[in-house]
Design a protein around this motif. Structure first.
Motif, PDB file in Angstrom:
ATOM      1  N   PRO A   1       2.953   5.073  -9.498  1.00  0.00           N
ATOM      2  CA  PRO A   1       1.876   4.154  -9.080  1.00  0.00           C
ATOM      3  C   PRO A   1       2.391   2.721  -9.016  1.00  0.00           C
ATOM      4  O   PRO A   1       3.311   2.345  -9.757  1.00  0.00           O
TER       5      PRO A   1
ATOM      6  N   ASN B   1       0.104  -4.593  -6.167  1.00  0.00           N
ATOM      7  CA  ASN B   1       1.033  -3.586  -5.639  1.00  0.00           C
ATOM      8  C   ASN B   1       2.419  -4.191  -5.385  1.00  0.00           C
ATOM      9  O   ASN B   1       2.957  -4.136  -4.286  1.00  0.00           O
TER      10      ASN B   1
ATOM     11  N   PHE C   1       6.665  -0.161  -5.407  1.00  0.00           N
ATOM     12  CA  PHE C   1       6.403   1.255  -5.650  1.00  0.00           C
ATOM     13  C   PHE C   1       7.727   1.948  -5.996  1.00  0.00           C
ATOM     14  O   PHE C   1       8.372   2.529  -5.121  1.00  0.00           O
TER      15      PHE C   1
ATOM     16  N   ALA D   1      -3.058   6.436  -9.685  1.00  0.00           N
ATOM     17  CA  ALA D   1      -3.255   4.989  -9.628  1.00  0.00           C
ATOM     18  C   ALA D   1      -4.744   4.650  -9.596  1.00  0.00           C
ATOM     19  O   ALA D   1      -5.213   3.779 -10.344  1.00  0.00           O
ATOM     20  N   ALA D   2      -5.496   5.337  -8.754  1.00  0.00           N
ATOM     21  CA  ALA D   2      -6.934   5.055  -8.614  1.00  0.00           C
ATOM     22  C   ALA D   2      -7.694   5.367  -9.900  1.00  0.00           C
ATOM     23  O   ALA D   2      -8.546   4.577 -10.340  1.00  0.00           O
TER      24      ALA D   2
ATOM     25  N   TRP E   1       3.121  12.454  -3.617  1.00  0.00           N
ATOM     26  CA  TRP E   1       2.556  11.191  -3.135  1.00  0.00           C
ATOM     27  C   TRP E   1       1.039  11.173  -3.343  1.00  0.00           C
ATOM     28  O   TRP E   1       0.481  10.162  -3.775  1.00  0.00           O
TER      29      TRP E   1
ATOM     30  N   GLU F   1      -4.669  -5.793  -8.315  1.00  0.00           N
ATOM     31  CA  GLU F   1      -3.888  -4.761  -7.621  1.00  0.00           C
ATOM     32  C   GLU F   1      -2.954  -5.422  -6.595  1.00  0.00           C
ATOM     33  O   GLU F   1      -3.153  -5.297  -5.391  1.00  0.00           O
TER      34      GLU F   1
ATOM     35  N   GLN G   1       5.389   4.513   2.135  1.00  0.00           N
ATOM     36  CA  GLN G   1       5.843   5.689   2.882  1.00  0.00           C
ATOM     37  C   GLN G   1       6.694   5.275   4.077  1.00  0.00           C
ATOM     38  O   GLN G   1       7.734   5.887   4.366  1.00  0.00           O
TER      39      GLN G   1
ATOM     40  N   SER H   1       0.332  10.738  -7.070  1.00  0.00           N
ATOM     41  CA  SER H   1       0.598   9.368  -7.493  1.00  0.00           C
ATOM     42  C   SER H   1      -0.563   8.452  -7.132  1.00  0.00           C
ATOM     43  O   SER H   1      -1.031   7.647  -7.954  1.00  0.00           O
ATOM     44  N   GLU H   2      -1.042   8.583  -5.904  1.00  0.00           N
ATOM     45  CA  GLU H   2      -2.140   7.731  -5.452  1.00  0.00           C
ATOM     46  C   GLU H   2      -3.410   8.009  -6.251  1.00  0.00           C
ATOM     47  O   GLU H   2      -4.144   7.083  -6.620  1.00  0.00           O
TER      48      GLU H   2
ATOM     49  N   SER I   1       0.855  -1.189   0.000  1.00  0.00           N
ATOM     50  CA  SER I   1       0.000   0.000   0.000  1.00  0.00           C
ATOM     51  C   SER I   1       0.890   1.239   0.000  1.00  0.00           C
ATOM     52  O   SER I   1       2.100   1.163   0.243  1.00  0.00           O
ATOM     53  N   TYR I   2       0.269   2.391  -0.263  1.00  0.00           N
ATOM     54  CA  TYR I   2       1.020   3.642  -0.196  1.00  0.00           C
ATOM     55  C   TYR I   2       1.530   3.899   1.224  1.00  0.00           C
ATOM     56  O   TYR I   2       2.613   4.445   1.413  1.00  0.00           O
TER      57      TYR I   2
END
Length: 323
Positions: free
Chosen positions: A141, A223, A226, A268-269, A261, A221, A113, A264-265, A108-109
């Motif tokens: 993303p 992920n 990143f 992606a969505a 950030w 997804e 982070q 980017s999120e 996840s983001y």
């Protein structure tokens, strides 16, 4: 003193102040339309505004100043004051820069982070030794899974043809018993049309840009990782600024990181929704496949730690134990 003389002196002083404004060049390898580059343009505007024009940062996109893989060295050598590159381009010289490209570790983001906060002090140490100062980093993303049939477990990859483009993706294909197929992104649609590939790991953004719907029916997804771009400056150039300009630059960098950030999120969505609108099925990662991915992540991280050495433990030990 006559009024006209006072006015002339004021004008001369203003002209001198304008002429002594510091001009910086910032090199990036990405096209102007990239959200990373758009963030750089906003960063440059923020710096100029905050310093009342005393520091102007000119952004040179699309490899026009230096090629992407040459930018870090060019800034280190003082040929440009600042630059942006993808962190994976630094791993030959700074192995610890590869932490964000170890597959299946973050999901996840928030995880990404947290990993960056552990990685950043080490990157800053290595950059400082080379006369560089880290300003900020922003992820692309995340990498997802595109497939032409449903995937329930890694066994479903056996005998399929997986698009690969570097050693990491080749290794993933081999571990999943898929056949690696070297296909540059510009040839993906042709390879799909010719039936030369069945699945691939890349971002939803890239999938939209290449309009892979049609032959590719499913997107997961997962992920997988990143990858991040990093923005940095030459420390001598930084030291040459006034304290006020330096502080303004660092404040603008912090704002650019937060903005990047979030952008980017959002990208992606919106890209996942675009895949859905074009008929692709956006599937949840099946439980068994999710467990296998987690085990692969542990394997890849252990291999990476052995390759990089003890310094890698400073990232992954707290990442896994405190998560």
């Amino acid at each position: 003193m006559k009024v006209w003389l006072i006015a002339a002196l004021v004008a001369a002083g203003a002209a001198h102040a304008q002429n002594t404004a510091t001009q910086w060049k910032l090199a990036t390898g990405y096209r102007a339309e990239s959200f990373h580059t758009q963030n750089l343009f906003q960063f440059a505007q923020d710096v100029e505004r905050a310093t009342a024009g005393q520091l102007k940062v000119e952004v040179h996109p699309n490899n026009t100043l230096f090629k992407l893989n040459d930018i870090r060295q060019a800034v280190q050598d003082g040929k440009a004051e600042a630059g942006e590159t993808i962190m994976s381009s630094l791993v030959k010289d700074i192995p610890i820069a590869g932490a964000d490209s170890v597959p299946f570790v973050v999901s996840s983001y928030g995880d990404a982070q947290r990993l960056w906060q552990l990685q950043r002090p080490l990157i800053e140490k290595h950059f400082a030794a080379r006369g560089l100062k880290v300003l900020y980093a922003v992820p692309w993303p995340p990498q997802g899974l595109f497939a032409n049939k449903p995937i329930r477990a890694t066994a479903d990859f056996a005998g399929t043809r997986m698009r690969t483009y570097n050693q990491t993706t080749i290794r993933i294909a081999e571990l999943m018993k898929a056949q690696p197929v070297d296909v540059p992104m510009v040839e993906v649609n042709k390879a799909l049309a010719e039936g030369r590939m069945d699945n691939m790991i890349t971002s939803a953004v890239t999938g939209v840009e290449n309009q892979v719907w049609g032959p590719i029916k499913y997107y997961y997804e997962i992920n997988a990782w990143f990858p991040k771009n990093i923005v940095f400056v030459n420390t001598k150039a930084l030291a040459g600024l006034s304290v006020a300009s330096r502080d303004a630059l660092l404040r603008a960098a912090a704002a650019a990181e937060a903005r990047g950030w979030a952008t980017s999120e959002a990208a992606a969505a919106s890209s996942v929704e675009e895949l859905r609108r074009n008929g692709m099925k956006i599937e949840r990662v099946p439980p068994e496949f999710g467990k296998e991915i987690k085990r692969l992540g542990e394997r890849f991280s252990l291999e990476w730690i052995r390759q990089v050495g003890p310094e890698a433990n400073e990232i992954f030990v707290p990442y896994f134990t405190q998560g």
